[in-house]
Design a protein around this motif. Structure first.
Motif, PDB file in Angstrom:
ATOM      1  N   ALA A 175      35.355  35.729  40.039  1.00 57.76           N
ATOM      2  CA  ALA A 175      36.662  35.740  40.719  1.00 57.76           C
ATOM      3  C   ALA A 175      36.703  35.526  41.946  1.00 57.76           C
ATOM      4  CB  ALA A 175      37.490  36.937  40.485  1.00 57.76           C
ATOM      5  N   PHE A 176      35.940  35.771  42.948  1.00 53.23           N
ATOM      6  CA  PHE A 176      35.738  35.573  44.344  1.00 53.23           C
ATOM      7  C   PHE A 176      35.099  34.074  44.457  1.00 53.23           C
ATOM      8  CE2 PHE A 176      32.535  35.127  47.565  1.00 53.23           C
ATOM      9  CZ  PHE A 176      33.225  35.158  48.679  1.00 53.23           C
TER      10      PHE A 176
ATOM     11  N   PRO B 277      27.431  44.101  42.514  1.00 54.01           N
ATOM     12  CA  PRO B 277      28.910  44.161  42.239  1.00 54.01           C
ATOM     13  C   PRO B 277      29.048  43.576  40.777  1.00 54.01           C
ATOM     14  CG  PRO B 277      28.574  42.068  43.606  1.00 54.01           C
ATOM     15  CD  PRO B 277      27.247  43.168  43.600  1.00 54.01           C
TER      16      PRO B 277
ATOM     17  N   GLN C  28      40.203  41.435  40.370  1.00 53.44           N
ATOM     18  CA  GLN C  28      38.920  41.349  40.487  1.00 53.44           C
ATOM     19  C   GLN C  28      38.323  41.516  41.834  1.00 53.44           C
ATOM     20  OE1 GLN C  28      36.699  41.910  38.148  1.00 53.44           O
ATOM     21  NE2 GLN C  28      38.436  42.385  36.352  1.00 53.44           N
ATOM     22  N   VAL C  29      38.991  40.475  42.773  1.00 48.10           N
ATOM     23  CA  VAL C  29      38.375  40.252  44.124  1.00 48.10           C
ATOM     24  C   VAL C  29      38.716  41.668  44.757  1.00 48.10           C
ATOM     25  CG1 VAL C  29      39.149  39.061  46.278  1.00 48.10           C
ATOM     26  CG2 VAL C  29      39.014  37.714  44.022  1.00 48.10           C
ATOM     27  N   SER C  30      39.655  42.379  44.654  1.00 44.58           N
ATOM     28  CA  SER C  30      39.641  43.523  45.253  1.00 44.58           C
ATOM     29  C   SER C  30      38.753  44.717  44.687  1.00 44.58           C
ATOM     30  CB  SER C  30      41.159  44.239  44.941  1.00 44.58           C
ATOM     31  OG  SER C  30      42.225  43.382  45.273  1.00 44.58           O
ATOM     32  N   LYS C  31      38.339  44.512  43.644  1.00 38.88           N
ATOM     33  CA  LYS C  31      37.209  45.228  43.237  1.00 38.88           C
ATOM     34  C   LYS C  31      35.911  44.855  43.927  1.00 38.88           C
ATOM     35  CE  LYS C  31      38.824  46.325  38.397  1.00 38.88           C
ATOM     36  NZ  LYS C  31      38.402  46.316  37.033  1.00 38.88           N
ATOM     37  N   ALA C  32      35.702  43.700  44.050  1.00 44.90           N
ATOM     38  CA  ALA C  32      34.472  43.265  44.982  1.00 44.90           C
ATOM     39  C   ALA C  32      34.427  43.545  46.322  1.00 44.90           C
ATOM     40  CB  ALA C  32      34.286  41.619  44.845  1.00 44.90           C
ATOM     41  N   GLU C  33      35.807  43.542  46.953  1.00 45.74           N
ATOM     42  CA  GLU C  33      35.876  44.081  48.356  1.00 45.74           C
ATOM     43  C   GLU C  33      35.557  45.542  48.503  1.00 45.74           C
ATOM     44  OE1 GLU C  33      39.109  40.879  50.009  1.00 45.74           O
ATOM     45  OE2 GLU C  33      39.795  42.479  48.798  1.00 45.74           O
ATOM     46  N   GLU C  34      36.126  46.522  47.338  1.00 42.02           N
ATOM     47  CA  GLU C  34      35.908  47.810  47.428  1.00 42.02           C
ATOM     48  C   GLU C  34      34.439  48.089  47.116  1.00 42.02           C
ATOM     49  OE1 GLU C  34      37.341  51.510  44.671  1.00 42.02           O
ATOM     50  OE2 GLU C  34      38.009  49.550  44.400  1.00 42.02           O
TER      51      GLU C  34
ATOM     52  N   ASN D 207      32.126  39.922  36.806  1.00 41.27           N
ATOM     53  CA  ASN D 207      33.524  39.471  36.949  1.00 41.27           C
ATOM     54  C   ASN D 207      34.430  39.276  38.108  1.00 41.27           C
ATOM     55  OD1 ASN D 207      33.624  38.856  34.053  1.00 41.27           O
ATOM     56  ND2 ASN D 207      34.558  40.733  33.538  1.00 41.27           N
ATOM     57  N   ALA D 208      33.838  40.385  38.965  1.00 42.86           N
ATOM     58  CA  ALA D 208      34.646  40.280  40.306  1.00 42.86           C
ATOM     59  C   ALA D 208      33.866  39.422  41.105  1.00 42.86           C
ATOM     60  CB  ALA D 208      34.109  41.623  41.046  1.00 42.86           C
TER      61      ALA D 208
END
Length: 304
Positions: free
Chosen positions: A11-12, A4, A38-44, A7-8
């Motif tokens: 942020a998490f 991932p 950024q957290v949403s990007k990690a989740e995605e 930055n994501a």
């Protein structure tokens, strides 16, 4: 290897540790909205929901709790190895330049004391002749018989030196009482090179004390550098007009003796100089090291 975005992941990790997007953003230097994005990007990327979000709460999911210890450990390991690399890079860039005559008596003692208190920091000590141009060298500090003070270089006076005639005690016992009567063949002449005209010569010495005697340098010894001249004087090869900062150790040890109580001041002092443009570029820790070295140089400098 599929990973991932960094930055994501940062942020998490910060959000779990700090408890909110707002607190995580304050630590990372970004807005809470940026952290949430950024957290949403990690989740995605992972295909898993890492937090349950509500109007007044934020809860880590089972997937988030499973991921967090691995992420925290990975970021900690990455931070540790990065710091090691940066420390190694910092050590390799602490470079001190000086002239030969100052290396042993002034710079080496200061560097030795610095290393005793900072053994993890590497120092490169190099010998460079004057004239010295900062823009042509990658150094941190310069110690020399030259004031480099300019728009790009800051210089601090370490000490002002004096010169006096010296020779080995056995030779002194057979010299005439008046220095004017000493034969030219016994005089040691120090040649500092074509770029120096300010270093006092025997003619300067005699003229300063009311006599215009001009010695014949061809009859005596002519040497390139004060260290060589001092060694010849110690070995009884002649009389040297020596900087007392260089000769003091030999005088104290009884290897040489000063032939006159009168001393002649050098026209310029000895300075420690630093490139002013690099002051804003060095890291705070390295700046502290450089300040410490300069303080030790001042302590090691001869006192009037």
């Amino acid at each position: 290897m599929k990973l991932p975005p960094l930055n994501a992941i940062k942020a998490f990790e910060a959000t779990v540790r700090c408890g909110t997007f707002t607190a995580a953003g304050a630590e990372l230097g970004v807005s809470s909205a940026a952290v949430s994005l950024q957290v949403s990007k990690a989740e995605e990327f992972l295909g898993k929901q890492l937090f349950l979000r509500g109007n007044n709460f934020l809860t880590t999911t089972d997937a988030g709790q499973m991921l967090y210890p691995h992420v925290a450990r990975a970021l900690s390991d990455l931070s540790e190895i990065t710091e090691r690399f940066l420390e190694q890079d910092m050590r390799s860039r602490i470079v001190i330049s000086t002239i030969q005559s100052l290396a042993e008596g002034l710079v080496v003692p200061a560097v030795a004391k610095f290393r005793h208190s900072n053994p993890q920091v590497g120092v490169s000590l190099q010998i460079d002749s004057d004239p010295f141009v900062f823009d042509q060298h990658e150094i941190d500090l310069r110690v020399s018989f030259q004031d480099h003070n300019s728009a790009n270089v800051t210089s601090q006076l370490l000490f002002q030196d004096t010169v006096a005639p010296i020779c080995a005690p056995p030779l002194a016992q057979h010299l005439p009482p008046d220095l004017l009567d000493i034969p030219d063949r016994l005089l040691i002449h120090v040649d500092w090179g074509e770029t120096y005209t300010s270093y006092p010569t025997w003619a300067t010495w005699f003229r300063n004390f009311g006599n215009r005697k001009i010695s014949d340098a061809r009859a005596g010894l002519r040497v390139a550098g004060t260290n060589i001249g001092l060694e010849l004087a110690i070995r009884g090869a002649g009389i040297m007009l020596a900087p007392l900062s260089l000769a003091q150790k030999a005088i104290t040890a009884g290897q040489v003796t000063a032939l006159a109580s009168t001393q002649l001041s050098l026209p310029y002092g000895y300075y420690v100089s630093q490139n002013a443009r690099s002051l804003s570029e060095v890291k705070p820790r390295k700046s502290q090291y450089l300040d410490h070295i300069q303080q030790l140089l001042k302590q090691a400098a001869p006192k009037p």
